[in-house]
Design a protein around this motif. Structure first.
Motif, PDB file in Angstrom:
ATOM      1  N   ARG A 200       6.318   6.643   9.280  1.00  0.00           N
ATOM      2  CA  ARG A 200       4.983   7.774  10.238  1.00  0.00           C
ATOM      3  C   ARG A 200       6.230   8.006  11.269  1.00  0.00           C
ATOM      4  NH1 ARG A 200      -0.279   4.100  10.503  1.00  0.00           N
ATOM      5  NH2 ARG A 200      -0.995   5.044   7.295  1.00  0.00           N
ATOM      6  N   VAL A 201       7.585   7.341  11.501  1.00  0.00           N
ATOM      7  CA  VAL A 201       7.917   8.782  13.331  1.00  0.00           C
ATOM      8  C   VAL A 201       9.109   9.728  12.651  1.00  0.00           C
ATOM      9  CG1 VAL A 201       9.494   7.589  14.956  1.00  0.00           C
ATOM     10  CG2 VAL A 201       8.091   6.179  14.478  1.00  0.00           C
ATOM     11  N   ILE A 202       9.685   8.672  10.968  1.00  0.00           N
ATOM     12  CA  ILE A 202      10.400  10.008  10.256  1.00  0.00           C
ATOM     13  C   ILE A 202       9.965  11.488   9.906  1.00  0.00           C
ATOM     14  CG2 ILE A 202      11.653  10.076   8.652  1.00  0.00           C
ATOM     15  CD1 ILE A 202      12.711   7.414   8.678  1.00  0.00           C
ATOM     16  N   ALA A 203       8.332  11.227   9.863  1.00  0.00           N
ATOM     17  CA  ALA A 203       7.475  11.854   8.852  1.00  0.00           C
ATOM     18  C   ALA A 203       7.023  12.945  10.467  1.00  0.00           C
ATOM     19  CB  ALA A 203       6.017  11.782   8.969  1.00  0.00           C
ATOM     20  N   CYS A 204       6.485  12.423  11.762  1.00  0.00           N
ATOM     21  CA  CYS A 204       6.986  13.201  12.857  1.00  0.00           C
ATOM     22  C   CYS A 204       8.185  14.239  13.047  1.00  0.00           C
ATOM     23  CB  CYS A 204       6.620  12.484  14.279  1.00  0.00           C
ATOM     24  SG  CYS A 204       5.185  11.474  13.841  1.00  0.00           S
TER      25      CYS A 204
ATOM     26  N   PRO B  81       3.418   8.039   3.809  1.00  0.00           N
ATOM     27  CA  PRO B  81       4.993   7.300   5.009  1.00  0.00           C
ATOM     28  C   PRO B  81       2.989   6.609   5.271  1.00  0.00           C
ATOM     29  CG  PRO B  81       4.843   8.756   6.066  1.00  0.00           C
ATOM     30  CD  PRO B  81       4.233   9.665   4.889  1.00  0.00           C
ATOM     31  N   VAL B  82       3.695   4.825   5.497  1.00  0.00           N
ATOM     32  CA  VAL B  82       2.574   3.796   5.269  1.00  0.00           C
ATOM     33  C   VAL B  82       3.201   2.734   6.439  1.00  0.00           C
ATOM     34  CG1 VAL B  82       0.540   3.955   3.463  1.00  0.00           C
ATOM     35  CG2 VAL B  82       3.081   3.009   3.662  1.00  0.00           C
ATOM     36  N   THR B  83       4.289   2.690   6.619  1.00  0.00           N
ATOM     37  CA  THR B  83       5.187   2.174   7.605  1.00  0.00           C
ATOM     38  C   THR B  83       5.386   3.014   8.486  1.00  0.00           C
ATOM     39  OG1 THR B  83       7.672   2.597   7.201  1.00  0.00           O
ATOM     40  CG2 THR B  83       5.888   1.145   5.823  1.00  0.00           C
ATOM     41  N   ALA B  84       5.410   2.218   9.710  1.00  0.00           N
ATOM     42  CA  ALA B  84       5.800   2.454  11.444  1.00  0.00           C
ATOM     43  C   ALA B  84       6.609   3.569  11.324  1.00  0.00           C
ATOM     44  CB  ALA B  84       5.859   1.537  12.553  1.00  0.00           C
ATOM     45  N   VAL B  85       7.855   2.612  10.689  1.00  0.00           N
ATOM     46  CA  VAL B  85       9.402   3.591  10.688  1.00  0.00           C
ATOM     47  C   VAL B  85       9.165   5.206   9.864  1.00  0.00           C
ATOM     48  CG1 VAL B  85      11.814   3.598   9.551  1.00  0.00           C
ATOM     49  CG2 VAL B  85      10.788   1.746  11.118  1.00  0.00           C
TER      50      VAL B  85
ATOM     51  N   GLY C 209       0.658  -1.358  -0.107  1.00  0.00           N
ATOM     52  CA  GLY C 209      -0.405   0.578   0.060  1.00  0.00           C
ATOM     53  C   GLY C 209       1.283   0.728  -0.375  1.00  0.00           C
ATOM     54  N   ALA C 210       2.113   1.250  -0.128  1.00  0.00           N
ATOM     55  CA  ALA C 210       2.931   2.140  -0.130  1.00  0.00           C
ATOM     56  C   ALA C 210       2.391   3.276  -1.164  1.00  0.00           C
ATOM     57  CB  ALA C 210       4.727   1.997  -0.266  1.00  0.00           C
ATOM     58  N   THR C 211       2.799   4.715  -1.403  1.00  0.00           N
ATOM     59  CA  THR C 211       2.315   5.750  -2.072  1.00  0.00           C
ATOM     60  C   THR C 211       3.874   6.209  -2.927  1.00  0.00           C
ATOM     61  OG1 THR C 211       2.006   7.191  -0.916  1.00  0.00           O
ATOM     62  CG2 THR C 211      -0.136   6.085  -1.523  1.00  0.00           C
ATOM     63  N   MET C 212       4.918   5.592  -2.073  1.00  0.00           N
ATOM     64  CA  MET C 212       5.961   6.238  -2.351  1.00  0.00           C
ATOM     65  C   MET C 212       6.732   5.344  -2.909  1.00  0.00           C
ATOM     66  SD  MET C 212       8.813   8.535   0.973  1.00  0.00           S
ATOM     67  CE  MET C 212       7.366   9.510   1.488  1.00  0.00           C
ATOM     68  N   ARG C 213       6.829   5.024  -4.176  1.00  0.00           N
ATOM     69  CA  ARG C 213       7.193   4.074  -5.232  1.00  0.00           C
ATOM     70  C   ARG C 213       8.783   4.820  -5.981  1.00  0.00           C
ATOM     71  NH1 ARG C 213       2.302   4.325  -6.801  1.00  0.00           N
ATOM     72  NH2 ARG C 213       0.538   2.864  -6.204  1.00  0.00           N
ATOM     73  N   THR C 214       8.680   5.912  -5.870  1.00  0.00           N
ATOM     74  CA  THR C 214      10.300   6.634  -6.522  1.00  0.00           C
ATOM     75  C   THR C 214      11.297   7.295  -5.330  1.00  0.00           C
ATOM     76  OG1 THR C 214       9.577   8.455  -7.437  1.00  0.00           O
ATOM     77  CG2 THR C 214       9.568   5.481  -8.479  1.00  0.00           C
TER      78      THR C 214
ATOM     79  N   TRP D  46       9.949  14.208  -2.680  1.00  0.00           N
ATOM     80  CA  TRP D  46       8.384  15.689  -3.086  1.00  0.00           C
ATOM     81  C   TRP D  46       8.005  15.542  -1.285  1.00  0.00           C
ATOM     82  CZ3 TRP D  46       5.653  19.240  -5.498  1.00  0.00           C
ATOM     83  CH2 TRP D  46       5.012  18.930  -5.207  1.00  0.00           C
ATOM     84  N   TRP D  47       7.420  14.170  -1.036  1.00  0.00           N
ATOM     85  CA  TRP D  47       6.945  13.810   0.216  1.00  0.00           C
ATOM     86  C   TRP D  47       8.153  15.070   1.515  1.00  0.00           C
ATOM     87  CZ3 TRP D  47      10.057  12.042   4.544  1.00  0.00           C
ATOM     88  CH2 TRP D  47       9.110  12.061   5.500  1.00  0.00           C
ATOM     89  N   ALA D  48       9.513  14.904   1.717  1.00  0.00           N
ATOM     90  CA  ALA D  48      10.265  16.114   1.892  1.00  0.00           C
ATOM     91  C   ALA D  48       9.792  17.384   2.191  1.00  0.00           C
ATOM     92  CB  ALA D  48      12.169  14.757   2.392  1.00  0.00           C
ATOM     93  N   VAL D  49       9.881  17.644   1.053  1.00  0.00           N
ATOM     94  CA  VAL D  49      10.378  19.006   0.359  1.00  0.00           C
ATOM     95  C   VAL D  49       8.296  19.937   0.937  1.00  0.00           C
ATOM     96  CG1 VAL D  49       9.280  21.294  -1.386  1.00  0.00           C
ATOM     97  CG2 VAL D  49      11.469  19.575  -1.121  1.00  0.00           C
ATOM     98  N   SER D  50       7.303  18.767   0.963  1.00  0.00           N
ATOM     99  CA  SER D  50       5.922  19.159   1.417  1.00  0.00           C
ATOM    100  C   SER D  50       6.177  19.411   2.505  1.00  0.00           C
ATOM    101  CB  SER D  50       5.309  18.849   0.497  1.00  0.00           C
ATOM    102  OG  SER D  50       5.443  17.519   0.828  1.00  0.00           O
TER     103      SER D  50
END
Length: 218
Positions: free
Chosen positions: A178-182, A172-176, A145-150, A156-160
């Motif tokens: 999402r922790v990085i996202a926070c 992100p869909v994984t626990a790791v 179910g990941a939307t981050m394929r490349t 793009w996600w990091a910049v936004s």
């Protein structure tokens, strides 16, 4: 005083070498993540460089701890430095203590220091975004179910995320992940605050100088 002087000299002497070591660490990690089909020998070289530089960062931390003379209190008094040692990819966050030094500096702040903070914060934002994109891409690729394929999706996600825009088209869909996202959200706010705060202080200093130099009205 002697311990403080020795600690200051150590920090001054190691600032540039450690910065270059952080860049090499990031390059080795990037090669390891972005080139999975690389020969096993070069993967081993990258992992050896990563491990060796991590030990170097730990050694630097222990030397600073010893020279500080604070004992166990050093860990809690320098929490950011402790976190950066545990997670070397977060070394760009070292901009925060520099910004705090500007805010607490007595008397008139030096203009060169403001410019240095802004430049360091901008560079740190770029490095932190790149490092976070690497880490989240490594965690997300191949996940169900990941939307981050490349890696481009990760950038793009990091910049936004760093700019606090958050379009939501790539998440992100994984626990790791999402922790990085926070962590990225908190870091983005801190770095943007460092840039805007220093720039505002610089403008206020300029306006204050112009007001002092303006001749009194008749």
């Amino acid at each position: 005083m002697d311990d403080d002087s020795r600690a200051a000299r150590w920090e001054q002497r190691t600032e540039i070498p450690l910065f270059l070591a952080a860049l090499v660490y990031l390059a080795a990690y990037a090669a390891h993540v972005l080139a999975p089909r690389m020969p096993v020998f070069w993967h081993d070289v990258c992992l050896s460089v990563i491990a060796g530089l991590w030990l170097l960062f730990i050694a630097d931390y222990l030397v600073r701890w010893r020279l500080s003379g604070q004992g166990p209190r050093y860990v809690s008094a320098h929490m950011l430095l402790t976190v950066v040692v545990l997670l070397p990819l977060l070394r760009p966050l070292r901009i925060v203590p520099l910004y705090d030094a500007v805010q607490r500096k007595a008397g008139k702040p030096r203009l060169a220091l403001h410019a240095r903070v802004i430049a360091y914060a901008g560079l740190s934002t770029v490095l932190l975004g790149f490092a976070s994109a690497l880490a989240v891409y490594q965690a997300e690729r191949g996940a169900p179910g990941a939307t981050m394929r490349t890696f481009g999706d990760a950038v793009w996600w990091a910049v936004s995320t760093l700019t606090t825009v958050g379009y939501g088209d790539v998440t992100p869909v994984t626990a790791v992940g999402r922790v990085i996202a926070c962590a990225m959200m908190a870091c983005g706010l801190a770095l943007l605050g460092a840039v805007t705060g220093s720039f505002s202080s610089w403008l206020l200093e300029i306006f204050h100088r112009e007001g002092d130099e303006r001749p009194p009205g008749r």
